[in-house]
Design a protein around this motif. Structure first.
Motif, PDB file in Angstrom:
ATOM      1  N   THR A   1       0.835  -1.204   0.000  1.00 41.83           N
ATOM      2  CA  THR A   1       0.000   0.000   0.000  1.00 41.83           C
ATOM      3  C   THR A   1       0.864   1.246   0.000  1.00 41.83           C
ATOM      4  O   THR A   1       0.509   2.258  -0.614  1.00 41.83           O
ATOM      5  CB  THR A   1      -0.929  -0.010   1.221  1.00 41.83           C
ATOM      6  N   SER A   2       2.007   1.187   0.661  1.00 38.59           N
ATOM      7  CA  SER A   2       2.880   2.361   0.704  1.00 38.59           C
ATOM      8  C   SER A   2       3.404   2.687  -0.682  1.00 38.59           C
ATOM      9  O   SER A   2       3.509   3.860  -1.053  1.00 38.59           O
ATOM     10  CB  SER A   2       4.048   2.116   1.656  1.00 38.59           C
ATOM     11  N   ILE A   3       3.735   1.669  -1.458  1.00 35.76           N
ATOM     12  CA  ILE A   3       4.193   1.914  -2.831  1.00 35.76           C
ATOM     13  C   ILE A   3       3.091   2.623  -3.616  1.00 35.76           C
ATOM     14  O   ILE A   3       3.307   3.629  -4.293  1.00 35.76           O
ATOM     15  CB  ILE A   3       4.593   0.591  -3.518  1.00 35.76           C
ATOM     16  N   ILE A   4       1.875   2.107  -3.488  1.00 35.55           N
ATOM     17  CA  ILE A   4       0.723   2.714  -4.156  1.00 35.55           C
ATOM     18  C   ILE A   4       0.551   4.163  -3.721  1.00 35.55           C
ATOM     19  O   ILE A   4       0.301   5.061  -4.524  1.00 35.55           O
ATOM     20  CB  ILE A   4      -0.549   1.911  -3.808  1.00 35.55           C
ATOM     21  N   ASN A   5       0.683   4.402  -2.400  1.00 38.86           N
ATOM     22  CA  ASN A   5       0.537   5.755  -1.859  1.00 38.86           C
ATOM     23  C   ASN A   5       1.539   6.710  -2.470  1.00 38.86           C
ATOM     24  O   ASN A   5       1.255   7.890  -2.658  1.00 38.86           O
ATOM     25  CB  ASN A   5       0.716   5.744  -0.341  1.00 38.86           C
ATOM     26  N   LEU A   6       2.732   6.203  -2.778  1.00 44.23           N
ATOM     27  CA  LEU A   6       3.749   7.069  -3.375  1.00 44.23           C
ATOM     28  C   LEU A   6       3.445   7.323  -4.848  1.00 44.23           C
ATOM     29  O   LEU A   6       3.603   8.441  -5.336  1.00 44.23           O
ATOM     30  CB  LEU A   6       5.137   6.435  -3.236  1.00 44.23           C
ATOM     31  N   ILE A   7       3.004   6.289  -5.554  1.00 48.45           N
ATOM     32  CA  ILE A   7       2.700   6.461  -6.981  1.00 48.45           C
ATOM     33  C   ILE A   7       1.587   7.489  -7.150  1.00 48.45           C
ATOM     34  O   ILE A   7       1.639   8.351  -8.026  1.00 48.45           O
ATOM     35  CB  ILE A   7       2.279   5.117  -7.627  1.00 48.45           C
ATOM     36  N   ALA A   8       0.574   7.416  -6.268  1.00 50.38           N
ATOM     37  CA  ALA A   8      -0.552   8.345  -6.385  1.00 50.38           C
ATOM     38  C   ALA A   8      -0.224   9.701  -5.786  1.00 50.38           C
ATOM     39  O   ALA A   8      -1.065  10.587  -5.731  1.00 50.38           O
ATOM     40  CB  ALA A   8      -1.787   7.757  -5.697  1.00 50.38           C
TER      41      ALA A   8
ATOM     42  N   GLN B   1      -5.416  12.165 -14.176  1.00 47.28           N
ATOM     43  CA  GLN B   1      -5.120  11.093 -15.133  1.00 47.28           C
ATOM     44  C   GLN B   1      -5.074   9.729 -14.428  1.00 47.28           C
ATOM     45  O   GLN B   1      -4.534   8.767 -14.953  1.00 47.28           O
ATOM     46  CB  GLN B   1      -3.775  11.350 -15.812  1.00 47.28           C
ATOM     47  N   THR B   2      -5.604   9.695 -13.203  1.00 43.69           N
ATOM     48  CA  THR B   2      -5.530   8.464 -12.416  1.00 43.69           C
ATOM     49  C   THR B   2      -6.919   7.902 -12.168  1.00 43.69           C
ATOM     50  O   THR B   2      -7.868   8.654 -11.975  1.00 43.69           O
ATOM     51  CB  THR B   2      -4.869   8.757 -11.046  1.00 43.69           C
ATOM     52  N   GLY B   3      -7.008   6.602 -12.164  1.00 39.04           N
ATOM     53  CA  GLY B   3      -8.237   5.946 -11.747  1.00 39.04           C
ATOM     54  C   GLY B   3      -7.910   5.088 -10.551  1.00 39.04           C
ATOM     55  O   GLY B   3      -6.846   4.479 -10.490  1.00 39.04           O
ATOM     56  N   ILE B   4      -8.819   5.072  -9.590  1.00 42.93           N
ATOM     57  CA  ILE B   4      -8.504   4.344  -8.359  1.00 42.93           C
ATOM     58  C   ILE B   4      -9.662   3.420  -8.016  1.00 42.93           C
ATOM     59  O   ILE B   4     -10.834   3.801  -8.145  1.00 42.93           O
ATOM     60  CB  ILE B   4      -8.207   5.357  -7.229  1.00 42.93           C
ATOM     61  N   VAL B   5      -9.325   2.197  -7.630  1.00 44.35           N
ATOM     62  CA  VAL B   5     -10.347   1.275  -7.131  1.00 44.35           C
ATOM     63  C   VAL B   5      -9.850   0.774  -5.797  1.00 44.35           C
ATOM     64  O   VAL B   5      -8.774   0.198  -5.699  1.00 44.35           O
ATOM     65  CB  VAL B   5     -10.583   0.084  -8.070  1.00 44.35           C
TER      66      VAL B   5
ATOM     67  N   GLY C   1      -8.061  10.544  -5.129  1.00 47.78           N
ATOM     68  CA  GLY C   1      -7.568   9.741  -6.233  1.00 47.78           C
ATOM     69  C   GLY C   1      -8.121  10.205  -7.564  1.00 47.78           C
ATOM     70  O   GLY C   1      -7.448  10.111  -8.589  1.00 47.78           O
ATOM     71  N   PHE C   2      -9.361  10.714  -7.565  1.00 50.56           N
ATOM     72  CA  PHE C   2      -9.942  11.209  -8.806  1.00 50.56           C
ATOM     73  C   PHE C   2      -9.821  12.726  -8.919  1.00 50.56           C
ATOM     74  O   PHE C   2     -10.356  13.324  -9.835  1.00 50.56           O
ATOM     75  CB  PHE C   2     -11.417  10.807  -8.907  1.00 50.56           C
TER      76      PHE C   2
ATOM     77  N   LEU D   1      -3.747   3.399 -13.513  1.00 50.03           N
ATOM     78  CA  LEU D   1      -4.832   2.792 -12.759  1.00 50.03           C
ATOM     79  C   LEU D   1      -4.263   2.139 -11.504  1.00 50.03           C
ATOM     80  O   LEU D   1      -3.283   1.401 -11.580  1.00 50.03           O
ATOM     81  CB  LEU D   1      -5.540   1.744 -13.612  1.00 50.03           C
ATOM     82  N   ILE D   2      -4.878   2.446 -10.393  1.00 48.13           N
ATOM     83  CA  ILE D   2      -4.428   1.859  -9.135  1.00 48.13           C
ATOM     84  C   ILE D   2      -5.579   1.048  -8.578  1.00 48.13           C
ATOM     85  O   ILE D   2      -6.693   1.559  -8.426  1.00 48.13           O
ATOM     86  CB  ILE D   2      -4.021   2.968  -8.146  1.00 48.13           C
ATOM     87  N   LEU D   3      -5.308  -0.200  -8.305  1.00 52.41           N
ATOM     88  CA  LEU D   3      -6.394  -1.088  -7.942  1.00 52.41           C
ATOM     89  C   LEU D   3      -5.987  -1.928  -6.745  1.00 52.41           C
ATOM     90  O   LEU D   3      -4.988  -2.635  -6.783  1.00 52.41           O
ATOM     91  CB  LEU D   3      -6.703  -1.984  -9.137  1.00 52.41           C
ATOM     92  N   ASP D   4      -6.753  -1.784  -5.672  1.00 52.97           N
ATOM     93  CA  ASP D   4      -6.537  -2.615  -4.497  1.00 52.97           C
ATOM     94  C   ASP D   4      -7.648  -3.653  -4.523  1.00 52.97           C
ATOM     95  O   ASP D   4      -8.796  -3.336  -4.242  1.00 52.97           O
ATOM     96  CB  ASP D   4      -6.609  -1.749  -3.238  1.00 52.97           C
TER      97      ASP D   4
END
Lengths: 625, 634
Positions: A422-429, A457-461, B250-251, A540-543
């Motif tokens: 999750t920390s990696i994701i937090n940095l990317i976003a 330009q990001t999508g998050i799930v 995020g959006f 796209l970031i998807l958890d």
């Protein structure tokens, strides 16, 4: 100061030893100059309203005093007319004097009504506007605050800022400030009239007043302390109650019913005892205030009587004096009543301002270094180079992370809970900024990119498949509010799930949230996918959700997912075997490091950690299937 | 939200009958506290009478002064109770007596008011404690099925808020109405005796005040309601935006939610202003009417003073008393109206309190409950079927099996197949829909529920722990267990390492505000809790799912030692557990589809063999992974 938690009861005597009540234990002063100035600052915007309220308060106070005075004068004028007094010089017949007096009284009463009505409206308007502004400010500030704030602050606590704390402030604004003004003006008016009637008698009251005032204030302090102790046991009581209900199955399984009841009774009794302490103090306080004002009336009778006998005063003057004593003492009790309100308001204001003062994490690029993230048709290129990061500076959770995601690749992150995915994701976003190393998006340093720009330009799930209360349509459109219904349909169609969504109870208009919580997990996931696709993301970031859905929808979810991932750079915190297997690359994260990376086949063959993780996945997915 | 929206207004045809019934019960409840009520009433009426006395004496002093100043046009003042000082004495003497009387009466009144406050608070607290403990006792005894259908927020509210509204009924409605009526009666009695017409003229205002108040409460109610609704929506939006912050960020949709919140905020403001406007237009009338009442009093009363008592008028002192009483009474009218207005609200609360108190305890002890000297631990399910609710499908269907004392039996099967339900029926958390559950040959419904549950120790799937010390959580079932027994249980559950590492050891408080434990740690503590009572039957419901494999082996070894000669039922997946079990029951879709030893099942049951081999694969990989990581560590 007193701490929340156990008070007089040991852990053996209660079920819940720690009460989850928050925000208590701060030292609050009833008056804080700094806070008061800041609150006043909010009102400065409505200066006209503010000054008119003050003016009206003055008018009302004078009316209160004048009405009381008029009562005495009307009787006095009717019953004793001496030619040499000013009343006598007016030459009004005593019989008519009464009529005039009463007419004036009626007029004043109606005037009072008008003034009161205008004032109440004005006060409320001012207070409600300040409250509305503050609430809006709190909310706007919440949007600015970074994820670090949300990660360390409980939801309930943030909610309280916008609800109970604001309410405390509202009460202070509507009750304290205007009533205090009335009280003060009323007292000044009364003492001035009394001094004018008879300097000696007036001086007696004036000298006694500070004493009464001090006794009053001291009592309020005592009361407020013992009242806080009542609230402590109350939160202990509710905490125990809540846990008794939550743990009822354990209680019955271990046949602890009677002991629990005894414990609860103990808490109730402690709570009762503390209530009685408050009642005793209150029971002493109010009659005491009564006695003091009656003492002054008795003194006035005695002294005034002798002065009447010596001809220095008339009965009417004494009567007026006695009514004015009431006008003078009544505000003291009003001021006393304000003590608790002020205390709570100050505490609330302090917390609200503390929130507003919380500086957001510096995520925006330094001035002048801002670069625009290009909008391209292909996915985003992401590079990590020796990235180190910790939520606290001295405790890194990611160490020396290096990897590259080429446009359009799907990267699966696998590893145990707490390994750092999750920390990696937090940095990317860019929810957080890394401490060392370099992160580049499309070759640009992430520090120079505005989060807004990136998020556009990001999508998050998210794992929880969070949806807002509202229709399915609104939820999908959330990512791009200007999108038309048709565009929403197109997005669903692109995911291959339009039929499923239109099959819902009311199609796209189906309500989700508290009232419409009837959506299945699979349906919620699909809506979240559609929402993410709606954003037309390059990243796209998807958890992935951990819980499985039924087999039929599972198939559709997988299908939608593969369409969602197509053509975008995607990072997936994977919990599904199929997702992992089809990823272009797998990053195996363990204890804050990337220990292995490669494709599924490579890692299964050559990896050391991955095969074991894979086995766990197999087991989990079997268990759920 | 449940605080505001949980008013389940019942619309059944018998609602009116219910209301009368509830009112009767409320009065019966009040009657139980008649001693305290009577005492409070006595002190309060005494205090009011003394207030009247103080007014009379200060009015008297005025009359004395007036008579001295104008001896020709006024009469000799009339002293109450005929006790008068000599009229020829020096003025200061007479005045001192009057002023002294005012002071003395005020002091007495202060004491009376102090006692009123004390006795009413004692009464209130007695009622509150009684109600709360009664509700809590009831909650402790209600069955699982009851909790399945009631949400916990509402239940908490019943013990706090709803109990409060019952108290409010007794204190606010019954007591306050009596007190206010008594005070009103007392004051009016005096006033009528002094001058009936003046009294009548003055009290005409009261009905108007009451009318204004009633109109106010009627017009404010829908506005309060709509304000509550807008506020609910505002809070909901705020809450959602806090929980869903990642989605918003995020959006990049901060502006969108800001607008949405702004709308809600404006709505709340508008709704609030509507309330305020009603308040501002109607409430000041109460004070204005009181002022007009004084105008009436002055006009008519002043005339009466002017003509003097001899000509059918009144003394100046009497007018002063009237003036003071009218001010005192203004508050009483407001009290009466607002307590009357609070009746419906307290009825709703009372309704819910009675509903809870009346809820039937489904799992009750039979008349001649079975309480054995010794429990051997034989378990038998005899054609048991079960459904959780009347309309829901069967969870168990015709299940029969026997577990002999000392046996260890493993239950395997997919999630939702009914394994946990078997445990629930064995502990009699629910009663079987059909068939019998027997422990030591006695139907569990014949057992004393306490004795049954003391004979059975459960480790639940969800390891619920209380926010208390580690020690107190472990000794939950045996509150008086000595420390070394607690320590032994903790060691057996292989929990001693993390307990020792905690800041205060066994005295560490766990939970939201204390130490946060991982799932595995929680499970180990709940295992320790279950083995401490040394019950003859132990039920482990997937109790080691979050515990790693090596620790599980250690716990299992300890359990093997502890449970020798006792009966154990285990819901588990791991092969080692299945191998160790004397017997394995395969539960699928509410039925027992196969049973036997692990070896038998491996040999005879193809389905079982397949599942077991898959499991074996996983465990091997797991083990090799663990070995590798151990090697890597070296």
């Amino acid at each position: 100061m007193m701490r929340v938690g156990l008070t007089n009861l040991s852990a053996e005597q209660v079920l819940t030893a720690a009460s989850p009540s928050d925000d208590a234990g701060e030292r609050i002063r009833p008056f804080d100059w700094h806070l008061t100035r800041r609150i006043a600052g909010r009102m400065a915007r409505y200066a006209a309203l503010f000054w008119s309220i003050l003016a009206l308060a003055g008018v009302l106070a004078v009316l209160n005093g004048t009405i009381a005075l008029l009562v005495a004068q009307t009787i006095g004028g009717a019953i004793e007319q001496r030619p040499e007094s000013w009343r006598g010089r007016l030459g009004v017949d005593p019989q008519h004097w009464l009529s005039y007096g009463v007419a004036a009284l009626v007029a004043l009463a109606l005037l009072w009504y008008v003034a009161m009505r205008i004032r109440q409206n004005a006060v409320a308007k001012l207070a409600e506007r300040v409250v509305r502004d503050l609430r809006g400010e709190i909310f706007a500030h919440l949007q600015v605050l970074g994820m670090d704030f949300y990660d360390r602050t409980k939801v309930g606590r943030i909610l309280a800022r916008g609800t109970s704390d604001i309410d405390a402030l509202r009460r202070a604004l509507t009750e304290v400030a205007p009533r205090l003004t009335i009280a003060l003006v009323q007292m000044i008016y009364a003492i001035a009239v009394m001094l004018a009637y008879d300097a000696v008698l007036g001086a007696v009251v004036l000298l006694g007043a500070p004493f009464v005032y001090l006794v009053n204030w001291r009592f309020r302090q005592l009361l407020s302390n013992s009242y806080r102790r009542v609230q402590e046991t109350y939160s202990l009581l509710t905490a125990n109650l809540a846990e008794s209900i939550a743990g009822i199955r354990v209680t019955q399984a271990f046949t602890r019913e009677e002991r629990n009841s005894d414990m609860f009774r103990g808490i109730c009794h402690l709570h009762r005892d503390r209530h009685l302490v408050v009642a005793k103090a209150q029971g002493l306080y109010l009659p005491l205030m009564d006695v003091t004002s009656q003492v002054f009336i008795a003194i006035a009778l005695l002294v005034g009587g002798l002065r009447i006998a010596s001809g220095d005063m008339t009965v009417t003057d004494l009567l007026a004096f006695m009514t004015m004593t009431g006008v003078f003492f009544q505000p003291i009790i009003v001021i006393g009543d304000m003590y608790n309100v002020v205390l709570q308001a100050m505490a609330g204001a302090e917390r609200v301002f503390h929130l507003l003062d919380t500086a957001p994490a510096q995520l925006e690029p330094p001035p002048g270094e801002n670069v625009d993230l290009p909008r391209r048709d292909e996915g985003m290129r992401i590079e990590f180079e020796g990235v180190t990061f910790g939520y606290q500076k001295d405790r890194p959770v990611l160490r020396d992370i290096t990897f590259e995601a080429r446009p359009g690749q799907t990267i699966a992150l696998v590893g145990h809970t707490g390994s750092g995915k999750t920390s990696i994701i937090n940095l990317i976003a860019k929810f957080y900024l890394h401490d060392a190393g370099r992160i580049a998006l499309d070759g640009l340093d992430i520090r120079r990119i505005s989060p807004r720009d990136l998020h556009a330009q990001t999508g998050i799930v998210q794992q929880e498949n969070f949806l807002f209360t509202g229709s399915v349509l609104d939820n999908i459109r959330f990512a791009r509010p200007e999108a038309s219904d048709e565009q929403v349909r197109e997005v669903c169609d692109a995911l291959g799930c339009l039929d499923l969504i239109e099959d819902l109870h009311e199609g796209l208009q189906t309500q989700v949230g508290e009232r419409g919580a009837s959506l299945s997990l699979g349906q919620r996931q699909l809506i979240c996918f559609a929402r993410a696709l709606m954003a037309r993301p390059r990243l796209l970031i998807l958890d992935e959700a951990t819980s499985a859905v039924d087999t039929v929808s599972e198939h559709r979810v997988q299908q939608a997912l593969s369409r969602l991932l197509e053509g975008r750079t995607s990072f997936v915190v994977a919990h599904r075997l199929s997702t992992i297997r089809s990823a272009d690359r797998i990053l195996v994260v363990d204890a804050g490091r990337i220990v292995e990376q490669g494709t599924h086949a490579q890692l299964l063959r050559d990896g050391q950690v991955y095969p074991k993780l894979h086995a766990e996945f197999v087991r989990l997915s079997e268990g759920q299937g | 939200m449940s605080l505001l929206s949980s008013s389940h207004a019942s619309s059944s045809p018998s609602a009116a009958g219910n209301r009368a019934d509830h009112l009767r019960r409320l009065f019966a409840l009040t009657w139980r506290y008649r001693g305290g009520c009577f005492l409070t009433l006595l002190w309060e009426v005494g205090a009011e009478a003394l207030a009247l006395g103080a007014f009379i004496y200060s009015g008297l002093a005025l009359d004395v002064l007036r008579h001295r100043a104008l001896p020709d046009t006024t009469q000799e003042p009339r002293w109450p109770l005929g006790i008068a000082p000599s009229a020829d004495g020096p003025l200061w003497q007479i005045l001192s007596i009057a002023a002294g009387m005012v002071l003395l009466i005020t002091l007495l009144r202060a004491y009376a008011r102090y006692r009123t406050r004390l006795s009413s608070e004692t009464l209130i607290q007695r009622i509150t404690v009684d109600l709360r403990t009664a509700l809590y006792d009831k909650l402790q005894r209600l069955g699982f099925s009851w909790f399945d259908t009631h949400d916990s927020g509402g239940l908490i509210n019943r013990v706090t808020g709803d109990a409060g509204s019952v108290r409010l009924f007794i204190e606010g409605v019954v007591l306050q109405l009596i007190i206010s009526t008594a005070a009103l009666g007392l004051f009016l009695f005096y006033m009528f005796r002094e001058h009936a017409w003046l009294t009548l003229a003055v009290i005409t205002v009261f009905p108007i005040q009451a009318w204004v108040l009633i109109r106010y409460s009627r017009s404010i109610e829908p506005r309060l309601q709509s304000h509550r609704e807008t506020l609910d929506r505002l809070i909901q939006t705020l809450q959602e935006c806090i929980i869903g912050v990642k989605v918003i960020k995020g959006f990049g949709q901060e502006e969108q939610v800001k607008d949405r919140f702004g709308e809600r905020n404006d709505d709340a403001y508008e709704a609030r202003m509507k309330i305020v406007r009603t308040n501002a237009s109607l409430l000041p009338w109460i004070t204005t009417l009181a002022n007009l009442q004084i105008a009436i009093l002055l006009f008519y009363g002043g005339h009466l003073v002017y003509i003097g008592p001899a000509a059918g008028g009144i003394a100046l002192g009497t007018l002063w008393v009237f003036f003071s009483l009218v001010r005192q009474l203004a508050g009483q009218v407001e009290t009466i109206v607002s307590s009357a207005a609070s009746i419906p609200e307290s009825m709703v609360g009372a309704n819910r309190v009675f509903e809870l108190l009346d809820a039937p305890v489904e799992i009750a002890a039979p008349a001649q409950a079975h309480v054995p000297e010794e429990v051997r631990g034989r378990i038998e399910f005899d054609h048991v079927s079960f459904r959780y609710r009347a309309e829901s499908p069967l969870v168990l269907e015709d299940v029969s099996f026997v577990v002999e004392p000392g046996e260890t039996v493993a239950l395997v099967g997919p999630a939702g197949s009914g394994k946990s339900t078997i445990f629930n029926l064995l502990c009699r958390f629910y009663d079987a829909t059909d068939g019998r559950v027997l422990v030591d040959g006695v139907d569990v419904r014949q057992w004393d529920p306490g004795a049954l549950r003391r004979a059975v120790s459960v480790v639940f799937q969800e390891p619920f722990l209380f926010s208390n010390t580690i020690a107190n959580n472990v000794r939950f079932g045996v509150p008086d267990a000595p420390e070394d027994a607690v320590a032994q249980a903790v060691r057996d559950a292989v929990a001693e390492e993390f307990v020792a590492a905690s800041r205060d050891g066994y005295q560490t408080i766990i939970g939201e505000r204390g130490l946060t434990l991982s799932g595995g740690e929680r499970q180990r503590l709940s295992i320790a809790r279950a083995i401490l009572p040394e019950s003859p039957i132990l039920l482990l419901d997937d109790a080691m799912a979050s515990v790693d494999a090596r620790t599980e082996v250690r716990i299992a070894a300890n359990l093997g030692r502890i449970m020798r000669g006792r009966t154990t039922l285990i819901i588990a997946h791991r092969l080692s557990t299945l191998r160790r079990a004397d017997r394995v029951l395969v539960v699928e879709q509410g039925c027992i589809t196969a049973q036997g030893t692990h070896e038998q099942l491996m040999r005879d049951n193809e389905h079982y063999r397949k599942a077991a081999l898959l499991q074996l694969d996983r465990e091997r990989e797991e083990e090799s992974g663990e070995l590798e990581s151990q090697e890597a560590l070296r």
